[in-house]
Enzyme design. Structure first.
Site, mmCIF file in Angstrom:
data_model
loop_
_atom_site.group_PDB
_atom_site.id
_atom_site.type_symbol
_atom_site.label_atom_id
_atom_site.label_comp_id
_atom_site.label_asym_id
_atom_site.label_seq_id
_atom_site.Cartn_x
_atom_site.Cartn_y
_atom_site.Cartn_z
ATOM 1 N N ARG A 106 1.017 -1.224 0.081
ATOM 2 C CA ARG A 106 0.032 -0.102 0.021
ATOM 3 C C ARG A 106 0.965 1.219 0.153
ATOM 4 O O ARG A 106 1.838 1.444 0.900
ATOM 5 C CB ARG A 106 -1.035 -0.010 1.199
ATOM 6 C CG ARG A 106 -1.644 1.299 1.436
ATOM 7 C CD ARG A 106 -2.655 1.317 2.676
ATOM 8 N NE ARG A 106 -3.316 2.369 2.683
ATOM 9 C CZ ARG A 106 -3.215 3.350 3.839
ATOM 10 N NH1 ARG A 106 -2.568 2.914 4.982
ATOM 11 N NH2 ARG A 106 -3.700 4.595 3.957
ATOM 12 N N HIS A 138 -3.015 10.978 1.065
ATOM 13 C CA HIS A 138 -2.455 10.540 2.414
ATOM 14 C C HIS A 138 -1.839 12.091 3.014
ATOM 15 O O HIS A 138 -0.383 12.009 3.340
ATOM 16 C CB HIS A 138 -1.219 9.400 2.277
ATOM 17 C CG HIS A 138 -1.070 8.710 3.720
ATOM 18 N ND1 HIS A 138 -1.309 7.517 4.026
ATOM 19 C CD2 HIS A 138 -0.712 9.280 4.963
ATOM 20 C CE1 HIS A 138 -0.888 7.149 5.227
ATOM 21 N NE2 HIS A 138 -0.382 8.292 5.895
ATOM 22 N N GLU A 164 -7.094 8.400 6.832
ATOM 23 C CA GLU A 164 -7.437 8.891 8.298
ATOM 24 C C GLU A 164 -8.137 10.247 8.437
ATOM 25 O O GLU A 164 -7.317 11.233 8.731
ATOM 26 C CB GLU A 164 -6.134 8.727 9.060
ATOM 27 C CG GLU A 164 -5.509 7.402 9.216
ATOM 28 C CD GLU A 164 -4.581 7.262 10.136
ATOM 29 O OE1 GLU A 164 -4.161 8.268 10.588
ATOM 30 O OE2 GLU A 164 -4.215 5.965 10.755
ATOM 31 N N ASN A 214 -7.106 1.486 10.098
ATOM 32 C CA ASN A 214 -5.654 1.611 10.577
ATOM 33 C C ASN A 214 -5.892 1.369 12.137
ATOM 34 O O ASN A 214 -6.529 2.357 12.735
ATOM 35 C CB ASN A 214 -5.094 3.012 10.428
ATOM 36 C CG ASN A 214 -5.140 3.080 8.558
ATOM 37 O OD1 ASN A 214 -5.166 2.261 7.907
ATOM 38 N ND2 ASN A 214 -4.493 4.211 8.508
ATOM 39 N N TYR A 234 -4.127 1.097 15.973
ATOM 40 C CA TYR A 234 -2.735 1.107 16.806
ATOM 41 C C TYR A 234 -2.702 0.755 18.169
ATOM 42 O O TYR A 234 -1.732 0.140 18.768
ATOM 43 C CB TYR A 234 -1.747 2.428 16.517
ATOM 44 C CG TYR A 234 -1.215 2.624 15.087
ATOM 45 C CD1 TYR A 234 -0.010 2.189 14.692
ATOM 46 C CD2 TYR A 234 -2.105 3.461 14.128
ATOM 47 C CE1 TYR A 234 0.436 2.186 13.544
ATOM 48 C CE2 TYR A 234 -1.534 3.270 12.860
ATOM 49 C CZ TYR A 234 -0.349 2.728 12.552
ATOM 50 O OH TYR A 234 0.160 2.886 11.324
ATOM 51 N N GLU A 277 -3.535 -0.481 8.208
ATOM 52 C CA GLU A 277 -2.287 -0.283 8.885
ATOM 53 C C GLU A 277 -2.357 -0.658 10.175
ATOM 54 O O GLU A 277 -3.266 -0.663 10.866
ATOM 55 C CB GLU A 277 -2.153 1.495 9.014
ATOM 56 C CG GLU A 277 -1.687 2.254 8.003
ATOM 57 C CD GLU A 277 -1.486 3.644 8.271
ATOM 58 O OE1 GLU A 277 -1.311 3.949 9.569
ATOM 59 O OE2 GLU A 277 -1.770 4.365 7.326
#
Ligand code: PNW
Length: 484
Positions: A75, A119, A165, A294, A296, A364
């Protein structure tokens, strides 16, 4: 063996501004991140993306690293200002050629490209002339740019991501000012998010109407969301955790899947939250062919009044009526982000319930760790543990019925970590920013073996891989916060 589906997209991810460098080459125009990183005090250590990993000049080497790591998918993002230097008008042939060659190099190695159209590196002229994401004109401007990309690359690219995002752009770009364009406001995040959703809708409409039948690809958005776990089992804390998720992921995904913002946001924000026209609504609803996520970290949520802390990935906490907490027992990454793999399993189940079983791609997941080259090698055991845990959570979610199609490890290379500059290392490959030498970390070899085997070794008892209850709490499903 914890096997993943045979056609699972095992990948890694990057973005243009974070790796390319060559900020004034190939006819590229300036972006908001060029301007922001060149403003003293905005980025740690005065770092900029002027050179970054110099990927622009090292594409072949970097594609070879991907092949050595056994990646099935990659990606990357297109720098809009390479394609349209001032954000509108005729495409720049050199920019088109750069990405076309990259795509060909990937396909020659059997690596499937997943392409993010935007992005964060907005052409600067769109910021100075139109007011960036606050402008209602951005939808048509973005759709024009998207059309150029579908037209130039869609014969070979079948996986498109419109925006990366938008939550971060809204909150960090327009709320706390930590990221470009560096604006500080309590209203603009909601306005910018609204225009980003409209832009996504316009671009997806172009793809679905004019390209999809001939090119056979799919298009979606990559939304970020961390898990919000109730701090206690009390109804108030459970409600607060649900509200936190609605203000985070529901803000973007509810319009995509249900056609409007969550009721909880409307109730708390009133007129600060823009409204969709009927045309917007019908464009946006149903516009995502897959759910890009995404992810985390995880925080605990307690009901009550809290104050925003820009470092906490919280959004505008004052608007949400809650406090975010961490469990001091959780390990943390070099970003200070708690490592809680089970939060990803919970989030995937939440998405599955609220959006009625969409195909999901983890666009992600990864961590920063304190990596150094010692005798030519980088022992990043911390990253291996992190990814093993989060992939284990993915496997549990698949077993529980989640339609998970792929996983993209952030990131292929150590790179420009936005306001943290080069101080935070997320890569499978170490980059020496003085020499630009790449060194595969232990995690790159470990990941290659996972990909080759198509999954993880069987879990040993107690490491989080054992069976867990998969019942979805009623309050996730109940339509709480859905517009009728
Ligand atoms: C994401 N937050 O950034 C981005 O998509 C990547 O470009 C970035 O390098 C990666 O995650 C690691 O940070 C985020 O404040 C930046 O919540 C900030 C936040 C979340 C994600």
């Amino acid at each position: 063996m914890r096997s993943f589906p045979t056609d699972f997209a095992w990948g890694s991810a990057t973005s243009a501004y974070q790796i390319e460098g060559a900020w004034q080459e190939g006819g590229k125009g300036p972006s908001v991140w060029d301007a922001f990183s060149h403003t003293p005090g905005k980025v740690a250590n005065g770092d900029t993306g002027d050179v970054a990993c110099d990927h622009y000049h090292r594409v072949r080497q970097d594609v070879a690293l991907m092949a050595e790591a056994g990646l099935k998918a990659y990606r990357f993002s297109i720098a809009w200002a390479r394609i349209q230097p001032s954000g509108t008008g005729a495409p720049n042939p050199e920019g088109l050629r750069f990405y076309s060659d990259l795509i060909d190099a990937l396909l020659a190695r059997g690596i499937t490209p997943y392409v993010t159209l935007h992005h964060w590196d907005l052409p600067l002229a769109l910021e100075t002339d139109l007011g960036g994401w606050l402008s209602p004109r951005m939808a048509e401007v973005f759709a024009d740019y998207a059309r150029i990309c579908f037209d130039a690359f869609g014969d070979r690219v079948c996986h498109w991501i419109t925006l990366n995002e938008p939550w971060v752009t809204a909150i960090n770009g327009y709320g706390n000012g930590l990221f470009a364009p560096g604006r500080v406001s309590t209203d603009e995040p909601y306005r910018a998010a609204h225009e980003m959703l409209r832009a996504h809708g316009a671009a997806a409409e172009v793809y679905h109407r004019d390209f999809q039948a001939a090119q056979g690809g799919v298009i979606g958005m990559a939304n970020n969301c961390d898990w919000r776990e109730p701090a206690t089992d009390s109804p108030a804390d459970r409600g607060a955790a649900q509200r936190a998720l609605e203000f985070y992921l529901g803000w973007f995904a509810d319009p995509l899947y249900h056609g409007d913002y969550p009721i909880s946001m409307r109730a708390r924000l009133g007129d600060r939250l823009p409204t969709f026209s009927d045309e917007d609504r019908s464009r946006i609803r149903g516009s995502a062919d897959f759910f890009g996520l995404n992810h985390y970290t995880t925080h605990l949520v307690a009901d009550g009044e809290g104050a925003s802390d820009p470092a906490s990935n919280a959004g505008i906490v004052e608007d949400q009526g809650l406090r975010l907490l961490v469990d001091p027992a959780w390990p943390v990454t070099a970003m200070g982000w708690p490592v809680v793999p089970d939060g990803l399993r919970s989030l995937l189940l939440w998405i599955d319930a609220r959006y009625d079983r969409p195909p999901v791609v983890i666009t992600e997941n990864g961590c920063a760790s304190h990596d150094a080259v010692v005798d030519g090698a980088v022992d990043d055991a911390f990253r291996i543990d992190y990814v093993r845990g989060y992939l284990g959570a993915c496997h549990e979610a698949i077993e529980a019925g989640v339609d998970l199609r792929g996983y993209f490890l952030w990131s292929l290379l150590d790179n420009f970590e936005w306001a943290s500059g080069y101080a935070k290392r997320f890569g499978l490959h170490h980059v020496d920013f003085a020499t630009l030498a790449r060194t595969p970390k232990a995690s790159a070899r470990w990941y290659r073996d996972v990909i080759a085997r198509g999954g993880l070794p069987a879990a040993l008892g107690g490491d989080g891989g054992s069976a867990r209850p998969t019942d979805v709490p009623f309050h996730w499903r109940s339509g709480v916060g859905l517009t009728s």
